[in-house]
Motif scaffolding. Sequence first.
Motif, PDB file in Angstrom:
ATOM      1  N   ARG A  19       0.852  -1.187   0.000  1.00  0.00           N
ATOM      2  CA  ARG A  19       0.000   0.000   0.000  1.00  0.00           C
ATOM      3  C   ARG A  19       0.886   1.234   0.000  1.00  0.00           C
ATOM      4  O   ARG A  19       1.705   1.429   0.908  1.00  0.00           O
ATOM      5  CB  ARG A  19      -0.923   0.034   1.217  1.00  0.00           C
ATOM      6  N   SER A  21       1.277   5.357   0.067  1.00  0.00           N
ATOM      7  CA  SER A  21       0.615   6.544   0.617  1.00  0.00           C
ATOM      8  C   SER A  21       1.210   7.798   0.001  1.00  0.00           C
ATOM      9  O   SER A  21       2.409   7.838  -0.297  1.00  0.00           O
ATOM     10  CB  SER A  21       0.783   6.601   2.135  1.00  0.00           C
ATOM     11  N   THR A  77      -4.552  12.650   2.462  1.00  0.00           N
ATOM     12  CA  THR A  77      -3.681  11.571   2.001  1.00  0.00           C
ATOM     13  C   THR A  77      -4.423  10.704   0.987  1.00  0.00           C
ATOM     14  O   THR A  77      -5.618  10.440   1.144  1.00  0.00           O
ATOM     15  CB  THR A  77      -3.220  10.709   3.182  1.00  0.00           C
ATOM     16  N   TYR A  79      -4.151   6.980  -1.112  1.00  0.00           N
ATOM     17  CA  TYR A  79      -3.539   5.664  -0.996  1.00  0.00           C
ATOM     18  C   TYR A  79      -3.672   4.895  -2.307  1.00  0.00           C
ATOM     19  O   TYR A  79      -4.608   5.114  -3.080  1.00  0.00           O
ATOM     20  CB  TYR A  79      -4.219   4.863   0.112  1.00  0.00           C
TER      21      TYR A  79
END
Length: 126
Positions: A19, A21, A77, A79
């Motif tokens: 993942r 970010s 943010t 992702y």
Amino acid sequence: QVQLVESGGGSVQAGGSLRLSCAASGYSTSTYCMAWFRQVTGKEREGVAAIYAGRITYYADSVKGRFTISQDNAKNTVYLQMNSLKSEDSAMYYCATQWGTCPSTWKRDWIGFDYWGQGTQVTVSS
């Protein structure tokens, strides 16, 4: 001052997950098109996924069903959840943004994005 900082890259076996970010500062991501691009040395930069207003998403055909882009406006943010990774997903991944909705040409029109992060490397071994 707009700043984008990517994190989460690394090395993983094929079939694994990562993942990424992208932490944004200096503006509100809710009114900007946020996108992930990737580039292999010697090849053209390509759009992977994009999101606008936290809910309108776009994907390159090569990652549909495997990657998911999402946005947390409270954290400013974005992702990129990457599952079922393949060796061909290996690249430097960049977060980028431009004001307003994502243009229909976003995947190839990387030059239209005004701000970029420094990139995070993803390496998938088979």
